[in-house]
Enzyme design. Structure first.
Site, PDB file in Angstrom:
ATOM      1  N   LYS A 201       0.852  -1.183   0.000  1.00  0.00           N
ATOM      2  CA  LYS A 201       0.000   0.000   0.000  1.00  0.00           C
ATOM      3  C   LYS A 201       0.890   1.235   0.000  1.00  0.00           C
ATOM      4  CE  LYS A 201      -3.720   2.267   2.442  1.00  0.00           C
ATOM      5  NZ  LYS A 201      -4.770   2.135   3.443  1.00  0.00           N
ATOM      6  N   LYS A 255      -2.167  -1.532  -3.966  1.00  0.00           N
ATOM      7  CA  LYS A 255      -3.023  -0.356  -3.906  1.00  0.00           C
ATOM      8  C   LYS A 255      -2.193   0.916  -3.920  1.00  0.00           C
ATOM      9  CE  LYS A 255      -6.199   1.544  -0.562  1.00  0.00           C
ATOM     10  NZ  LYS A 255      -6.670   1.433   0.782  1.00  0.00           N
TER      11      LYS A 255
END
Ligand code: PBG
Length: 326
Positions: A201, A255
């Protein structure tokens, strides 16, 4: 690589008709590939729009039957629940995350009661929707405390799992959380609950509209660079993923999505595990605003989603999941 030569080889031959293009297509997209994020809000019979995310809404728990029912009809395998917590319920410790009657817990119970196991539920493990400072962990003198945060995250994960959440998705980026959460779930006889780690992330500017949607945007003090990854890095994502696999992650997520297709491919090639993509709120808003202003065609949505499949993603978390026709 075996290849031919013009003029005996003409690659346009296979592109001449639609049937022929279908015959040689390497990737496809179906509703089974999509995960629908849903924002929750307090109240009754509420469907509230979100300024920076056209066509995306916050639903009160009692309204979930229609949005989840539609997702099931389409064949969407899973929804992801995110709460818009009232400001008065937020504190520096994110205590509301551990309230068995919080929005997410009520949402899980509502869906499981109404639809049983016809659809999966995944929930974020992180404190940002609940903290008065908007960070994913506990804040002390401008530092996000790692090990102290793990204590709270572990309790949050066990609580969500007990409520019926199928897939626990830690999105906080603290070190060591996957192992701790796996151990706690197993100890509580929640061995079948899966862990989807937000292993990769990045600290990204594409999360802006999401933060508006959960109401943490104005509260956020500083940035998340001391725990989310630097977007200049690529090899580091392999270290993150290998740690999380060793600690017990069943799947991992990369992400944001489209600016990070190279990372999806790299993780998939290196580990051969299920890799999910998250087409985040900023990507959604960019495409949606382009369509609304007639700058791009609606077909760009499908094109963007296929790019994740081509890169190697098993499925995609996307706010378009209940909007596109496949
Ligand atoms: C918080 C969380 C974020 C998103 C999912 N979980 C935002 C953040 O880390 O600040 C972003 C999703 C999106 O932008 O669509 N742990």
């Amino acid at each position: 690589m075996i290849t031919g030569k013009y003029p005996s080889l003409r690659l346009r031959r296979s592109r001449k008709y639609a049937w022929s293009r279908r015959l040689v297509q390497e990737n496809s997209l179906s509703y089974s590939d999509l995960i629908l994020p849903i924002f929750l809000i307090e109240g009754k019979n509420k469907k509230e729009s979100i300024k920076s995310m056209p066509n995306v809404f916050r639903y009160s728990v009692d309204k979930l039957h229609s949005v989840v029912g539609k997702a099931i009809k389409k064949g969407i395998p899973m929804v992801a629940l995110f709460p818009h917590t009232e400001t008065k319920k937020k504190d520096q410790y994110g205590s509301e995350a551990l309230n068995p009657d919080n929005l997410v817990c009520r949402g899980i119970k509502f869906i499981k009661k109404k639809f049983k196991n016809k659809i999966g539920i995944m929930c974020d493990v992180a404190l940002d929707p609940y903290t008065s400072h908007g960070h994913d962990g506990l804040l002390k003198k401008k530092n996000i405390l790692n090990d102290e945060t793990l204590e709270v995250l572990t309790k949050q994960a066990v609580l969500q799992a007990k409520m019926g959440c199928d897939i626990i998705a830690p999105s906080d980026m603290m070190d060591g959380r996957i192992g701790r959460i796996r151990k706690a779930l197993d100890k509580d006889d929640l061995k079948d609950v899966q862990i989807l780690s937000y292993a990769v992330k990045f600290s990204s500017s594409f999360y802006g509209p999401f933060r508006e949607a959960v109401g943490s945007k104005k509260l956020l003090k500083g940035d998340k660079k001391t725990y989310q990854m630097d977007f200049r890095n690529s090899d580091e994502s392999l270290r993150e993923v290998s740690l999380d696999i060793k600690e017990g992650a069943d799947m991992v997520i990369v992400k944001p999505g489209m600016p990070y297709l190279d990372i999806i491919k790299k993780v998939k090639d290196n580990f051969k595990i299920p890799v999910l993509a998250y087409q985040v709120s900023g990507e959604y808003s960019l495409i949606m605003n382009g369509i609304n202003k007639n700058l791009i065609d609606k077909k760009s949505i499908k094109e963007s989603l296929i790019s994740f499949k081509r890169a190697g993603a098993s499925s995609i978390v996307t706010y378009f999941a209940d909007q596109i026709d496949l």
